[in-house]
Design a protein around this motif. Structure first.
Motif: not given
Length: 73
Positions: A57-58, A64, A72, A60-61, A53-54
């Protein structure tokens, strides 16, 4: 600037083909606002480790910051 040089020195101590080193390189690229390159590093690490997940998340950032809002999410 000193923090960046220390971070690069830390990355240099990691095995270059390890997922941890690749994620750290991605983080440095993100810090340098090279989002496309950072995203590629995070995706490479995700392929090596499987879903984490981490790392997701990166990625997705990065999407974004590249104004790619749908991916994202």
């Amino acid at each position: 600037m000193e923090e960046i040089s220390q971070a690069k020195a830390f990355i240099g101590q990691l095995p270059p083909d390890s997922a941890e080193a690749i994620v750290a390189q991605g983080c440095m690229l993100y810090k340098e606002e090279l989002y496309e390159e950072a995203k590629a590093k995070f995706q490479e690490a995700l392929q090596m480790t499987g879903y984490q997940c981490d790392i997701a998340y990166n990625i997705a950032l990065c999407h974004y910051k590249l104004k790619q809002l749908a991916p994202s999410l």
